[in-house]
Design a protein around this motif. Structure first.
Motif, PDB file in Angstrom:
ATOM      1  N   GLY A   1      -4.374  -1.519  -0.832  1.00 57.14           N
ATOM      2  CA  GLY A   1      -3.273  -1.050  -1.664  1.00 57.14           C
ATOM      3  C   GLY A   1      -2.402  -2.214  -2.104  1.00 57.14           C
TER       4      GLY A   1
ATOM      5  N   ASP B   1      -5.753   0.731  -4.196  1.00 59.80           N
ATOM      6  CA  ASP B   1      -6.598   1.028  -3.032  1.00 59.80           C
ATOM      7  C   ASP B   1      -8.053   1.210  -3.444  1.00 59.80           C
TER       8      ASP B   1
ATOM      9  N   GLY C   1       0.790  -1.230   0.000  1.00 61.62           N
ATOM     10  CA  GLY C   1       0.000   0.000   0.000  1.00 61.62           C
ATOM     11  C   GLY C   1       0.819   1.274   0.000  1.00 61.62           C
TER      12      GLY C   1
ATOM     13  N   ARG D   1      -2.132   2.156  -8.579  1.00 63.19           N
ATOM     14  CA  ARG D   1      -2.606   2.035  -7.205  1.00 63.19           C
ATOM     15  C   ARG D   1      -3.628   0.921  -7.095  1.00 63.19           C
TER      16      ARG D   1
ATOM     17  N   ASN E   1      -0.455   4.306  -2.089  1.00 66.41           N
ATOM     18  CA  ASN E   1      -1.772   4.909  -1.830  1.00 66.41           C
ATOM     19  C   ASN E   1      -1.758   6.426  -1.797  1.00 66.41           C
ATOM     20  N   ASP E   2      -0.637   7.013  -1.378  1.00 64.68           N
ATOM     21  CA  ASP E   2      -0.566   8.465  -1.292  1.00 64.68           C
ATOM     22  C   ASP E   2       0.159   9.091  -2.476  1.00 64.68           C
TER      23      ASP E   2
ATOM     24  N   ASP F   1       2.288   3.737   6.321  1.00 64.14           N
ATOM     25  CA  ASP F   1       0.933   3.758   6.882  1.00 64.14           C
ATOM     26  C   ASP F   1       0.893   4.698   8.082  1.00 64.14           C
TER      27      ASP F   1
END
Ligand SMILES: *[C@@H]1O[C@H](CO)[C@@H](O)[C@H](O)[C@H]1NC(C)=O
Ligand SMILES: *[C@@H]1O[C@H](CO)[C@@H](O)[C@H](O)[C@H]1NC(C)=O
Ligand SMILES: *[C@@H]1O[C@H](CO)[C@@H](O)[C@H](O)[C@H]1NC(C)=O
Length: 315
Positions: free
Chosen positions: A73, A58, A46, A56, A49-50, A100
């Motif tokens: 993710g 997610d 994951g 991605r 994710n940002d 995370d």
């Protein structure tokens, strides 16, 4: 398809479990303290994710069969191989990502994934997809080590890094995107073997860097244990659904027949042979390191050629 996926997980899982034996035999008194993962979507839990990238996972249908049934993710419907690994080692249920924000350092002492889907050993692969390069993954790992030292003190943090297992899975995206799809790398590396050699030199840098982390960072010579590495080879790239689909679109007249691209499988085998030879050399020459090669090719190829053995009738 579901059965197929389960069978793959199971096969790779058995391979990973067999990794403990050489490590255990080498250092019977030491347990594996943590797992750290670097590389691509096969190990990304994951981290993308940002990121402002299309690569991605997610969102559905990803995560459908994950314990919480939410897309985390991870580029799979269920768990990653490193999730099975940490739970088999009794460390955690699943391997979290270092990025995370809902987790504290206390949640990350048994390891984390630094991998980024879409990345590769060649930085151009990651930058093309706006994901995290291996160099950046290592910088993130370095930042993690500092936080670990701050949280737990030098002795405990050093012990964790020393007794950790490092899992590296990368190379598929380099071949698919930068060798078969986009022309730039093929112009620089005119033979596939010269590109393979380049990829392995990048891998060698990563591995030797990890061998030296902690010691360099803390400017002190802690007793450095044998770094344990598990490095995955390439799957049969010519049988990946994406590659097969692209090939049916390219062929003229267009064909509906889906068959593996033989040359790409030959290339994958050549890379894996070179990787195994490199691993044998590194195993003997890099101080304090122990390596195992993770064979992805043969289990997957067996599923492609004998689908019924795995309960898969149609995909
Ligand atoms: C290794 O793990 C086992 C089982 O968790 C434990 O009983 C043993 O004490 C550990 N050994 C060391 C050296 O930490
Ligand atoms: C993180 O650590 C906190 C405090 O130890 C704990 O309550 C929480 O369950 C942990 N979360 C995860 C996902 O491990
Ligand atoms: C690495 O070296 C150890 C002995 O130090 C040996 O047991 C192991 O098989 C070697 N691994 C590889 C992949 O060559």
């Amino acid at each position: 398809m579901e059965n197929g996926k389960l069978a793959i997980s199971f096969l790779l899982f058995s391979t990973l479990l067999s990794l403990f034996h050489p490590f255990a035999a080498a250092e019977p008194s030491k347990n594996i303290s943590a797992v750290f993962a670097f590389g691509d979507s096969t190990l990304d839990a994951g981290n993308n994710n940002d990121l402002p990238t299309l690569v991605r996972a997610d969102h559905p249908p990803y995560g459908r069969d994950f314990p919480s049934r939410v897309p985390t993710g991870r580029f799979t419907n269920g768990k990653l191989i490193t999730d099975f690994l940490v739970s088999a080692l009794g460390l955690r249920d699943v391997l979290p990502t270092h990025s995370d924000r809902s987790l504290t350092m206390a949640n990350l002492t048994t390891g984390a994934s630094f991998a980024s889907g879409g990345s590769g050993l060649d930085d151009l692969t990651a930058t093309t997809s706006s994901v995290t390069t291996i160099g950046r993954q290592v910088a993130n790992f370095e930042a993690y080590i500092w936080r670990l030292h701050a949280a737990l003190g030098n002795d405990e943090a050093s012990r964790i890094i020393r007794d950790a297992m490092f899992v590296i899975g990368a190379g598929s995206n380099d071949m698919i995107m930068n060798y078969y799809m986009l022309p730039a790398r093929r112009m620089t590396f005119t033979t596939v073997s010269s590109y393979h050699t380049f990829l392995l030199s990048q891998l060698r840098k990563l591995v030797s860097y990890i061998c030296l982390t902690n010691r360099n960072l803390m400017q002190q010579l802690y007793s450095v244990g044998a770094r344990k590495f598990a490095i995955a080879g390439l799957p049969p790239l010519g049988c990946l659904p994406l590659q097969v689909t692209l090939e049916t679109m390219r062929s003229s007249p267009p064909t509906l027949q889906r068959t593996c691209i033989n040359q790409q499988n030959i290339d994958s085998m050549a890379y894996n042979a070179l990787l195994q030879a490199s691993i044998r050399t590194w195993n003997n020459t890099l101080p304090n390191s122990k390596f195992v090669y993770v064979d992805i090719y043969n289990p997957l190829m067996d599923m492609v050629t004998h689908p019924l053995k795995y309960g898969r009738i149609a995909s």
